[in-house]
Design an enzyme around this catalytic site. Structure first.
Site, PDB file in Angstrom:
ATOM      1  N   TYR A 198      -2.859  -1.218   9.945  1.00  0.00           N
ATOM      2  CA  TYR A 198      -2.690  -1.331   8.497  1.00  0.00           C
ATOM      3  C   TYR A 198      -1.321  -0.831   8.044  1.00  0.00           C
ATOM      4  O   TYR A 198      -0.632  -1.509   7.276  1.00  0.00           O
ATOM      5  CB  TYR A 198      -3.796  -0.537   7.807  1.00  0.00           C
ATOM      6  CG  TYR A 198      -3.876  -0.735   6.314  1.00  0.00           C
ATOM      7  CD1 TYR A 198      -4.425  -1.900   5.785  1.00  0.00           C
ATOM      8  CD2 TYR A 198      -3.415   0.244   5.436  1.00  0.00           C
ATOM      9  CE1 TYR A 198      -4.519  -2.085   4.414  1.00  0.00           C
ATOM     10  CE2 TYR A 198      -3.502   0.066   4.064  1.00  0.00           C
ATOM     11  CZ  TYR A 198      -4.057  -1.098   3.552  1.00  0.00           C
ATOM     12  OH  TYR A 198      -4.143  -1.280   2.190  1.00  0.00           O
TER      13      TYR A 198
ATOM     14  N   SER B  52       0.845  -1.192   0.000  1.00  0.00           N
ATOM     15  CA  SER B  52       0.000   0.000   0.000  1.00  0.00           C
ATOM     16  C   SER B  52       0.880   1.241   0.000  1.00  0.00           C
ATOM     17  O   SER B  52       2.024   1.204   0.458  1.00  0.00           O
ATOM     18  CB  SER B  52      -0.889   0.014   1.242  1.00  0.00           C
ATOM     19  OG  SER B  52      -1.539   1.270   1.398  1.00  0.00           O
TER      20      SER B  52
END
Length: 262
Positions: free
Chosen positions: A165, A152
Protein backbone atom coordinates in the site's frame (compact mmCIF):
# COMPACT_ATOMS: atom_id res chain seq x y z
CA UNK A 1 -6.72 42.55 -9.78
CA UNK A 2 -9.10 40.83 -7.35
CA UNK A 3 -12.67 41.73 -8.28
CA UNK A 4 -16.04 40.63 -6.92
CA UNK A 5 -16.94 38.54 -9.96
CA UNK A 6 -13.58 36.78 -9.82
CA UNK A 7 -14.12 35.85 -6.16
CA UNK A 8 -17.74 34.82 -6.74
CA UNK A 9 -16.67 32.42 -9.48
CA UNK A 10 -13.68 30.92 -7.67
CA UNK A 11 -15.45 27.80 -6.43
CA UNK A 12 -18.15 27.61 -9.12
CA UNK A 13 -18.09 24.15 -10.70
CA UNK A 14 -21.60 24.17 -12.18
CA UNK A 15 -21.91 22.36 -15.49
CA UNK A 16 -18.55 20.59 -15.31
CA UNK A 17 -18.48 16.87 -16.08
CA UNK A 18 -16.72 14.69 -13.51
CA UNK A 19 -15.74 11.04 -13.85
CA UNK A 20 -15.26 9.38 -10.46
CA UNK A 21 -13.66 5.95 -10.12
CA UNK A 22 -14.24 3.83 -7.02
CA UNK A 23 -17.58 5.61 -6.60
CA UNK A 24 -19.09 2.65 -4.75
CA UNK A 25 -16.69 3.31 -1.85
CA UNK A 26 -17.38 5.80 0.94
CA UNK A 27 -15.07 8.54 -0.37
CA UNK A 28 -16.02 8.16 -4.03
CA UNK A 29 -19.72 8.24 -3.21
CA UNK A 30 -19.32 11.34 -1.01
CA UNK A 31 -17.47 13.16 -3.80
CA UNK A 32 -20.12 12.15 -6.34
CA UNK A 33 -22.89 13.52 -4.13
CA UNK A 34 -20.92 16.68 -3.29
CA UNK A 35 -20.07 17.38 -6.92
CA UNK A 36 -23.64 16.76 -8.01
CA UNK A 37 -25.12 19.05 -5.35
CA UNK A 38 -22.61 21.71 -6.45
CA UNK A 39 -24.10 21.54 -9.96
CA UNK A 40 -21.71 19.17 -11.70
CA UNK A 41 -22.68 16.33 -14.02
CA UNK A 42 -21.40 13.11 -12.51
CA UNK A 43 -20.34 9.83 -14.11
CA UNK A 44 -19.59 7.14 -11.56
CA UNK A 45 -17.78 3.89 -12.10
CA UNK A 46 -16.98 0.78 -10.11
CA UNK A 47 -16.89 -2.97 -10.59
CA UNK A 48 -20.43 -3.73 -9.42
CA UNK A 49 -23.38 -2.76 -11.63
CA UNK A 50 -25.95 -3.09 -8.83
CA UNK A 51 -24.05 -0.78 -6.51
CA UNK A 52 -23.35 1.76 -9.24
CA UNK A 53 -27.01 1.84 -10.26
CA UNK A 54 -28.18 2.24 -6.66
CA UNK A 55 -25.83 5.19 -6.09
CA UNK A 56 -26.80 6.78 -9.41
CA UNK A 57 -30.49 6.42 -8.45
CA UNK A 58 -29.73 8.06 -5.10
CA UNK A 59 -28.03 10.98 -6.84
CA UNK A 60 -30.85 11.33 -9.33
CA UNK A 61 -33.36 11.69 -6.48
CA UNK A 62 -31.42 14.81 -5.46
CA UNK A 63 -31.83 16.24 -8.95
CA UNK A 64 -28.26 15.41 -9.95
CA UNK A 65 -27.48 14.63 -13.58
CA UNK A 66 -25.76 11.28 -13.24
CA UNK A 67 -24.71 8.22 -15.20
CA UNK A 68 -22.72 5.07 -14.49
CA UNK A 69 -20.48 2.65 -16.33
CA UNK A 70 -19.01 -0.46 -14.75
CA UNK A 71 -15.47 -1.69 -15.24
CA UNK A 72 -12.28 -2.89 -13.61
CA UNK A 73 -9.81 0.04 -13.36
CA UNK A 74 -6.88 -2.30 -13.95
CA UNK A 75 -8.16 -3.63 -17.30
CA UNK A 76 -7.35 -1.38 -20.24
CA UNK A 77 -10.33 -2.30 -22.42
CA UNK A 78 -12.75 -1.66 -19.55
CA UNK A 79 -11.19 1.73 -18.77
CA UNK A 80 -11.51 2.70 -22.44
CA UNK A 81 -15.19 1.68 -22.31
CA UNK A 82 -15.87 3.76 -19.17
CA UNK A 83 -14.23 6.83 -20.69
CA UNK A 84 -16.13 6.30 -23.95
CA UNK A 85 -19.44 5.87 -22.08
CA UNK A 86 -18.81 9.12 -20.19
CA UNK A 87 -18.19 11.08 -23.37
CA UNK A 88 -21.21 9.46 -25.04
CA UNK A 89 -23.47 10.56 -22.19
CA UNK A 90 -22.11 14.02 -21.36
CA UNK A 91 -20.04 15.01 -24.40
CA UNK A 92 -16.81 15.71 -22.52
CA UNK A 93 -14.81 15.15 -19.32
CA UNK A 94 -13.57 18.12 -17.28
CA UNK A 95 -12.64 16.51 -13.97
CA UNK A 96 -11.25 13.08 -13.09
CA UNK A 97 -11.21 11.74 -9.52
CA UNK A 98 -9.52 8.36 -9.01
CA UNK A 99 -10.91 7.01 -5.75
CA UNK A 100 -10.59 3.31 -6.62
CA UNK A 101 -8.09 1.38 -4.54
CA UNK A 102 -7.29 -1.76 -2.62
CA UNK A 103 -5.17 -2.80 0.37
CA UNK A 104 -4.24 -6.07 1.99
CA UNK A 105 -1.96 -5.44 5.02
CA UNK A 106 0.48 -8.28 5.59
CA UNK A 107 4.17 -8.83 6.43
CA UNK A 108 6.20 -9.01 3.25
CA UNK A 109 7.53 -12.49 3.98
CA UNK A 110 3.97 -13.79 4.26
CA UNK A 111 2.43 -11.90 1.37
CA UNK A 112 1.98 -13.74 -1.89
CA UNK A 113 3.13 -12.06 -5.09
CA UNK A 114 -0.46 -12.25 -6.34
CA UNK A 115 -1.60 -10.00 -3.44
CA UNK A 116 1.17 -7.49 -4.14
CA UNK A 117 0.14 -7.45 -7.80
CA UNK A 118 -3.51 -6.96 -6.85
CA UNK A 119 -2.60 -3.85 -4.84
CA UNK A 120 -0.39 -2.51 -7.65
CA UNK A 121 -3.02 -3.24 -10.30
CA UNK A 122 -5.86 -1.57 -8.43
CA UNK A 123 -3.99 1.41 -7.00
CA UNK A 124 -1.25 2.18 -9.52
CA UNK A 125 -2.17 0.57 -12.84
CA UNK A 126 -5.83 1.59 -12.53
CA UNK A 127 -4.87 5.19 -11.78
CA UNK A 128 -2.38 5.24 -14.64
CA UNK A 129 -4.90 3.86 -17.13
CA UNK A 130 -7.59 6.38 -16.23
CA UNK A 131 -5.05 9.20 -16.41
CA UNK A 132 -3.92 7.96 -19.82
CA UNK A 133 -7.35 7.76 -21.44
CA UNK A 134 -9.04 10.67 -19.67
CA UNK A 135 -5.92 12.75 -20.28
CA UNK A 136 -6.05 11.86 -23.96
CA UNK A 137 -9.65 13.07 -24.05
CA UNK A 138 -8.92 16.31 -22.16
CA UNK A 139 -6.03 17.11 -24.50
CA UNK A 140 -8.28 16.54 -27.54
CA UNK A 141 -10.97 18.79 -26.03
CA UNK A 142 -8.44 21.62 -25.71
CA UNK A 143 -10.17 23.13 -22.67
CA UNK A 144 -7.82 22.03 -19.89
CA UNK A 145 -9.05 19.99 -16.95
CA UNK A 146 -8.58 18.94 -13.36
CA UNK A 147 -7.20 15.53 -12.35
CA UNK A 148 -7.43 14.54 -8.69
CA UNK A 149 -5.68 11.34 -7.67
CA UNK A 150 -6.64 9.85 -4.31
CA UNK A 151 -3.42 8.89 -2.56
CA UNK A 152 -2.90 8.45 1.20
CA UNK A 153 -1.12 9.91 4.19
CA UNK A 154 0.80 6.62 4.03
CA UNK A 155 2.40 7.65 0.72
CA UNK A 156 5.18 9.34 2.69
CA UNK A 157 5.19 7.29 5.90
CA UNK A 158 6.11 3.64 6.13
CA UNK A 159 4.16 1.15 8.22
CA UNK A 160 4.71 -2.48 9.11
CA UNK A 161 2.65 -4.74 6.88
CA UNK A 162 2.09 -1.97 4.33
CA UNK A 163 4.88 -2.57 1.80
CA UNK A 164 2.28 -2.88 -0.95
CA UNK A 165 0.00 0.00 0.00
CA UNK A 166 2.70 2.53 0.94
CA UNK A 167 4.62 1.76 -2.23
CA UNK A 168 1.50 2.10 -4.37
CA UNK A 169 0.45 5.42 -2.84
CA UNK A 170 3.99 6.80 -3.06
CA UNK A 171 3.84 5.92 -6.74
CA UNK A 172 0.58 7.84 -7.13
CA UNK A 173 2.16 10.95 -5.60
CA UNK A 174 5.01 10.79 -8.11
CA UNK A 175 2.60 10.02 -10.94
CA UNK A 176 0.77 13.26 -10.18
CA UNK A 177 3.99 15.23 -10.07
CA UNK A 178 5.19 13.74 -13.36
CA UNK A 179 1.86 14.43 -15.08
CA UNK A 180 1.90 17.98 -13.73
CA UNK A 181 5.22 18.47 -15.54
CA UNK A 182 3.84 16.81 -18.65
CA UNK A 183 0.40 18.42 -18.91
CA UNK A 184 -0.13 21.64 -16.97
CA UNK A 185 1.86 24.25 -18.89
CA UNK A 186 1.16 22.69 -22.28
CA UNK A 187 -2.48 21.64 -21.91
CA UNK A 188 -3.76 23.49 -18.80
CA UNK A 189 -4.55 20.21 -17.07
CA UNK A 190 -3.83 20.45 -13.34
CA UNK A 191 -2.90 17.21 -11.58
CA UNK A 192 -2.87 16.95 -7.78
CA UNK A 193 -3.34 14.29 -5.14
CA UNK A 194 -5.48 14.21 -2.04
CA UNK A 195 -3.78 12.35 0.81
CA UNK A 196 -6.32 11.18 3.39
CA UNK A 197 -5.88 9.27 6.62
CA UNK A 198 -8.55 6.96 8.05
CA UNK A 199 -12.06 7.92 6.94
CA UNK A 200 -15.25 6.20 8.05
CA UNK A 201 -16.41 3.44 5.70
CA UNK A 202 -17.81 -0.08 5.88
CA UNK A 203 -14.22 -1.37 6.03
CA UNK A 204 -13.01 1.02 8.75
CA UNK A 205 -16.12 1.30 10.95
CA UNK A 206 -14.48 -0.95 13.57
CA UNK A 207 -11.79 1.68 14.10
CA UNK A 208 -14.32 4.29 15.22
CA UNK A 209 -15.19 2.65 18.54
CA UNK A 210 -14.14 5.29 21.15
CA UNK A 211 -13.47 2.57 23.72
CA UNK A 212 -10.99 0.65 21.54
CA UNK A 213 -7.24 0.96 21.92
CA UNK A 214 -6.86 1.34 18.14
CA UNK A 215 -9.09 4.43 18.23
CA UNK A 216 -7.35 5.92 21.26
CA UNK A 217 -3.88 5.37 19.80
CA UNK A 218 -4.87 6.85 16.46
CA UNK A 219 -6.21 10.01 18.07
CA UNK A 220 -2.82 10.60 19.68
CA UNK A 221 -1.48 11.27 16.17
CA UNK A 222 -4.35 13.49 15.00
CA UNK A 223 -4.16 17.11 16.23
CA UNK A 224 -7.70 17.66 14.95
CA UNK A 225 -8.98 15.26 17.61
CA UNK A 226 -11.14 12.91 15.54
CA UNK A 227 -11.07 10.54 12.58
CA UNK A 228 -12.31 11.53 9.14
CA UNK A 229 -15.89 11.45 7.90
CA UNK A 230 -16.69 11.12 4.17
CA UNK A 231 -18.15 14.64 4.22
CA UNK A 232 -14.69 15.99 5.13
CA UNK A 233 -13.49 14.85 1.71
CA UNK A 234 -15.95 16.90 -0.32
CA UNK A 235 -14.59 20.43 0.22
CA UNK A 236 -11.02 19.68 -0.89
CA UNK A 237 -12.34 17.87 -3.97
CA UNK A 238 -14.52 20.84 -4.94
CA UNK A 239 -11.55 23.16 -4.38
CA UNK A 240 -9.28 21.06 -6.63
CA UNK A 241 -11.98 20.87 -9.32
CA UNK A 242 -12.57 24.63 -9.31
CA UNK A 243 -10.66 27.62 -10.63
CA UNK A 244 -9.61 28.37 -7.04
CA UNK A 245 -6.86 25.77 -7.51
CA UNK A 246 -5.67 26.95 -10.94
CA UNK A 247 -2.17 27.76 -9.64
CA UNK A 248 -1.76 24.35 -7.97
CA UNK A 249 -0.34 21.34 -9.75
CA UNK A 250 1.80 18.41 -8.65
CA UNK A 251 0.73 19.06 -5.04
CA UNK A 252 0.00 16.46 -2.38
CA UNK A 253 -2.94 17.92 -0.49
CA UNK A 254 -3.09 16.57 3.07
CA UNK A 255 -6.65 15.85 4.21
CA UNK A 256 -5.65 13.94 7.32
CA UNK A 257 -6.46 15.94 10.42
CA UNK A 258 -2.84 16.98 10.94
CA UNK A 259 -1.39 13.47 10.82
CA UNK A 260 1.71 14.58 8.90
CA UNK A 261 2.24 17.43 11.37
CA UNK A 262 2.50 15.11 14.37
Amino acid sequence: MVEKQFVNNLFDVKGKVALITGATGALGKAVAMGYGLAGMKVMITGRGEEKCKAICDELAKEGIECGFSTGDPAIEEEVIKVVSDTVAKFGEINVLVTAAGYNHPQPIVEQELTEWQKIMNSDVQGTWLFCKYVGERMIAQGKGGKVILVSSARSKMGMAGYTGYCTAKGGIDLMAQSLACEWTAKYKINVNTINPTVFRSDLTEWMFDPSSEVYKNFLKRLPIGRLGEPEDFVGPCIFLASSASDFMTGANVAVEGGYWAN
